[in-house]
Design an enzyme around this catalytic site. Structure first.
Site, PDB file in Angstrom:
ATOM      1  CD  GLU A   1      -4.793   3.101  -5.150  1.00  0.00           C
ATOM      2  OE1 GLU A   1      -4.952   4.317  -5.280  1.00  0.00           O
ATOM      3  OE2 GLU A   1      -4.053   2.602  -4.273  1.00  0.00           O
TER       4      GLU A   1
ATOM      5  CG  HIS B   1      -3.277  -0.680  -2.619  1.00  0.00           C
ATOM      6  ND1 HIS B   1      -3.625   0.628  -2.411  1.00  0.00           N
ATOM      7  CD2 HIS B   1      -3.282  -1.273  -1.396  1.00  0.00           C
ATOM      8  CE1 HIS B   1      -3.815   0.825  -1.120  1.00  0.00           C
ATOM      9  NE2 HIS B   1      -3.632  -0.311  -0.488  1.00  0.00           N
TER      10      HIS B   1
ATOM     11  CG  ASN C   1      -3.395   5.555   1.063  1.00  0.00           C
ATOM     12  OD1 ASN C   1      -4.515   5.709   1.562  1.00  0.00           O
ATOM     13  ND2 ASN C   1      -2.772   4.395   1.056  1.00  0.00           N
TER      14      ASN C   1
ATOM     15  CB  SER D   1      -0.911   0.003   1.228  1.00  0.00           C
ATOM     16  OG  SER D   1      -0.119  -0.066   2.394  1.00  0.00           O
TER      17      SER D   1
END
Ligand SMILES: C/C=C/C(=O)SCCNC(=O)CCNC(=O)[C@H](O)C(C)(C)COP(=O)(O)OP(=O)(O)OC[C@H]1O[C@@H](n2cnc3c(N)ncnc32)[C@H](O)[C@@H]1OP(=O)(O)O
Length: 654
Positions: A157, A145, A196, A124
C-alpha cells in the site's frame, strides 16, 4: 519523476526485524544497494542472517536469477542511523509500531538524510501524517506498507499523508513496481488503510454475531471458507494474527469491541501464540471446523458490512474499487475483490441487507455509505446491470475482463494471459467464462493464431480454483468442459506457452491447445486424484489419446508432477526449452502459425482433431475432401507461385 529528483539507487532500511530484513531482501534482489540498520549489532546481524537464509531458499527453489551471495553482498549493515541514511535516496522505516518511537526516528532521519530523499514508513496502523509531522519535510514522507512476509507477499500500500505530494507518492509507487511487486494507492491517511479497513468487518461482524448468540465460531469459519471461498475463517484468522491485535486496533480507534473478543483478551487467550484463543491449540485440535458446520450462517451479513466499508473508501476518494480489489486479493488472499463480489451479489441486495440490519440492531456500523446509496439510486446495481463498483461488459463481447488480459496484434496473433498470479492463475468459473466469452466474441477472420500464457513467473495455471471446492453443489457447477471444448474447437491454431506449474485444469487447458511449449523449469501433473477427484476438463480423455496407456494412467492415478523434459519425452508437450531460449522458440512457432495459410491450417486442425476419433477410412475421406477444397483457394496459387519465385508466400486466407 521530476528531472531534479535522483533515481533511487541506495535504500536505507531502518529496523532489522521481520519486516525490515524482508524489505531489505526484496530491495537487494531488485538490484538496489541496501543499508540495513538497527539499534543493536546483534539484531542487525540476525536480520542479515535471515536474509542469507531466505536467499538460499529462493535459490534452491530456482526463484533467484543471481547467486545468493551476490545479492546478499548488496546489503550493508550498521547501527549508526546517520551513516545509514546520509547517502540514501529512499529511507524505509520499519521500527516498532509506536508513534513516539517512529517520530524520534523520523526526526533523526530528517536531520541526516539528503534533502531530496524519499522518506517512507512501513507502519501498518499509525498515521502517516503524524509521523511526517516529526520532520521539516512532510511533503516527502509517505507510507509504504509491505505485507508479511515481504518476500512472499506481492502487495504494497502506497499511502499519502496529509502533506504528501503526488510526486512523492508516484516515486514510491514506481519504486514498488521496480521490486516486481504490486502497489496500490491509498490517497488519504485513514486508519487501517485499505486492506485492514475491509478486513476489519470480516473479523468483527462474525464476532458480534457469536457474541449475540446468532452464530457459532465453527459455523462462521466453515461458512466463510467452504461456502464463500475465503482462505481462512474469521476466527481462525483472529487466532493467527492475535486477538489482542484486533482488540487494540478497535479500542485505539474508539470503536466498540465485540464481547467475545474482549472476553478472550481479558482471559489471556490471545490465539495461537498463547496456545488458546477461539480454538484450543494446546489441549484441543485447533481450528477443527468441518464443511457441515457452515449450515445456516448468514454470510451475506458479513459481506454486506465489508462492501459498505469498501463503498466508504471509494466514496471518500481513499482508493478506487480496482485498488481495493487488488488489495484484498493480494493482501488478504481473498478469492476475488470485495467490490467485485458485491457487484456479483447485487448492490441493491447489499443495501437492502444493511437497511434491514440497521432496523433490527440500530447500530452505526450498518449505516449505508452515501456512495453505495448513490450507486443503487443511479441503477448501478452490479454485474447484471452492467455497472456497479466496476463497469462490466454488457454481453456484446470483448469486454474488459477481470481475470484474463488479451491483445490482438496486427499480424493476427491473439495473446491471452490468465491473470490470477496470486492464486497461481487457478481457473475460476469467472476465468473460464471470460475465456469462452473472448473466443466466442472475437472476429475469427482477424485471428491467425492464439497463444495462452500465465501471468507472473510461477505458473501457467495450477489447476481449477480449489477454494470452496469441497462444498460446491455439482448441480450448480457450470459445465466444466465448456472452456476446454471452446479452446479445442477454436478454428485457429492454439499454443500454450508454459513457464512454471501446469497442473490439473491448467494442464487440461494446455492439452486443449494444439501445441505446447514449456521452459525446462516447468512441471506438469494431474493432482486431482489427491483431492479425491479426476481430471474433469477432458484430461483423462486427451491424455489417453495423446500418451501411451501406461503413461496416461501413471499421470492420472498417481497425481505426481513430472518435469518438462519428461513431458517432452512422453509427447505431452512439443518442446522443453531453456528459459533463455524460450521467447525465441515460441517466436519461431508463432511466426509460422500467423504467416501460414489460414484456411489450410483451419482445415488441417479440423481434419486431424475429428479424424482421430474416426476409422482410418473415414479420416482419409475427410482429409481428401479438405485437400480438394484447398486446391480451389487463392492461397494455394500464392503458395505455389512463391515457391516458383523463391520468395516467402503471403497468404490472405482466400
Ligand atoms: C477439473 C480440474 C480440477 C483441478 O484442477 S483441481 C486442482 C488441481 N491443482 C492442484 O491441486 C494444485 C494446487 N496447488 C499446489 O499444489 C501448489 O500451490 C503448487 C505446487 C502449485 C505451488 O506450491 P507453492 O510454491 O508452495 O505455492 P502455494 O503457496 O501453494 O501457492 C500460492 C498461492 O496460490 C494458491 N493456489 C495454488 N493453487 C491453487 C488452486 N488450484 N486453486 C486456488 N488457489 C491456488 C495457494 O492457495 C496460495 O495462496 P495463498 O498465498 O493465499 O496461500
Amino acid at each position: 519523476m521530476r528531472a531534479d529528483q535522483p533515481e533511487i539507487a541506495t535504500v536505507a532500511v531502518l529496523g532489522a526485524g521481520t519486516m525490515g530484513h524482508g524489505i531489505a531482501e526484496v530491495a537487494a534482489i531488485a538490484g538496489y544497494d541496501v543499508v540495513l540498520r538497527d539499534i543493536d549489532a546483534a539484531i542487525v546481524e540476525d536480520g542479515y542472517d535471515e536474509i542469507e537464509w531466505s536467499l538460499e531458499k529462493l535459490a534452491e527453489k530456482g526463484r533467484l536469477d543471481e547467486d545468493p551471495d551476490d545479492v546478499a553482498a548488496r546489503v550493508a549493515t550498521t547501527t549508526d542511523l546517520e551513516a545509514a541514511v546520509s547517502d540514501a535516496d529512499l529511507v524505509i522505516e520499519a521500527g516498532p509500531e509506536q508513534l513516539s518511537v517512529k517520530q524520534d526516528i523520523f526526526e533523526s532521519v530528517d536531520a541526516a538524510a539528503p534533502a531530496d530523499a524519499l522518506l517512507a514508513t512501513n507502519s501498518s496502523s499509525l498515521s502517516i501524517t503524524e509521523i511526517a509531522a516529526a520532520t521539516e519535510r512532510p511533503e516527502s514522507v509517505l507510507g509504504l506498507h509491505f505485507f508479511n512476509p515481504p518476500v512472499k507477499m506481492d502487495l504494497v500500500e502506497v499511502i499519502y499523508g496529509k502533506a504528501t505530494t503526488d510526486e512523492t507518492a508516484q516515486r514510491g509507487y514506481e519504486f514498488i513496481e521496480s521490486l516486481g511487486k504490486t502497489p496500490i494507492y491509498v490517497r488519504k491517511d485513514v486508519r487501517g488503510f485499505v486492506v485492514n479497513s475491509v478486513l476489519g468487518p470480516f473479523m468483527s461482524e462474525p464476532a458480534w454475531m457469536v457474541s449475540a448468540g446468532e452464530a457459532t465460531i465453527r459455523q462462521a469459519d466453515a461458512a466463510m471458507v467452504h461456502e464463500r471461498g475465503y482462505p481462512m475463517g474469521p476466527f481462525e484468522l483472529g487466532d493467527l494474527t492475535g486477538i489482542d491485535i484486533g482488540y487494540h486496533v478497535r479500542t485505539e480507534a474508539g470503536r466498540p469491541v465485540p464481547p467475545i473478543m474482549a472476553e478472550k483478551v481479558e482471559n489471556g487467550n490471545l490465539g495461537r501464540k498463547t496456545g488458546e484463543g477461539y480454538y484450543d491449540y494446546d489441549d484441543g485440535d485447533g481450528s477443527d471446523y468441518v464443511p457441515e458446520d457452515s449450515e445456516g450462517f448468514d454470510h451475506r451479513r458479513v459481506e454486506a458490512v465489508m462492501a459498505n466499508e469498501a463503498a466508504k473508501l471509494v466514496g471518500d476518494d481513499v482508493a478506487t474499487a480496482e485498488a481495493i480489489d487488488t488489495g484484498m486479493q493480494l493482501g488478504a488472499g481473498f478469492p476475488e475483490g470485495t467490490c467485485r463480489r458485491a457487484d456479483d451479489i447485487g448492490l441493491d441486495t447489499i443495501l437492502e441487507k444493511l437497511r434491514a440490519l440497521s432496523d433490527e440492531h440500530s447500530d452505526d456500523r450498518y449505516e449505508p455509505a452515501d456512495y453505495l446509496v448513490e450507486l443503487v439510486e443511479a441503477g448501478h446495481t452490479g454485474t447484471e446491470a452492467g455497472r456497479g463498483f466496476h463497469e462490466y461488459d454488457t454481453g456484446d463481447g470483448l469486454g474488459d475482463y477481470h481475470t484474463i488480459n488479451w491483445e490482438l496484434d496486427d499480424d493476427g496473433l491473439l495473446e491471452v494471459e490468465l491473470d490470477r498470479p496470486s492464486r497461481m492463475n487457478a481457473i475460476s468459473e469467472t476465468l473460464a467464462d471470460e475465456v469462452v466469452d473472448l473466443l466466442s466474441s472475437v472476429d475469427d477472420d482477424e485471428v491467425r493464431a492464439v497463444v495462452f500464457e500465465g501471468a507472473g513467473d510461477r505458473a501457467f495455471s495450477a489447476g481449477a480454483d480449489i477454494s470452496g471446492f469441497a462444498d460446491r453443489d455439482p448441480a450448480q457447477t457450470s459445465e466444466p468442459t465448456d472452456v476446454f471444448t471452446t479452446v479445442a474447437e477454436y478454428p485457429r491454431p492454439t499454443l500454450a506457452r508454459i513457464d512454471g506449474y501446469c497442473l490439473g485444469a491448467g494442464l487440461e487447458l494446455a492439452l486443449a491447445c494444439d501445441l505446447r511449449l514449456a521452459t525446462t523449469d516447468s512441471e506438469f501433473g494431474f493432482p486431482e486424484i489427491t483431492l479425491g477427484l479426476l481430471p474433469g476438463g477432458g484430461g483423462t480423455q486427451r491424455a489417453i489419446r495423446m500418451l501411451t496407456d501406461a503413461r496416461a494412467k501413471e499421470l492420472v492415478f498417481r497425481g505426481e508432477h513430472i518435469s518438462a523434459e519428461r513431458a517432452a519425452d512422453w509427447g505431452l508437450i512439443n518442446r522443453a526449452v531453456d528459459a533463455d531460449e524460450f521467447d525465441d522458440v515460441v517466436g519461431e512457432f508463432v511466426d509460422d502459425l500467423v504467416s501460414g495459410p489460414p484456411i489450410a491450417l483451419r482445415k488441417a486442425k479440423r481434419v486431424m482433431n475429428e479424424g482421430a476419433d474416426e476409422s482410418l477410412d473415414a479420416g482419409l475421406e475427410m482429409e481428401s475432401q479438405a485437400f480438394a477444397l484447398l486446391l480451389t483457394t487463392d492461397d494455394v496459387a500464392e503458395g505455389t507461385a512463391a515457391f516458383a519465385a523463391d520468395r516467402e508466400p503471403e497468404f490472405e486466407g482466400e
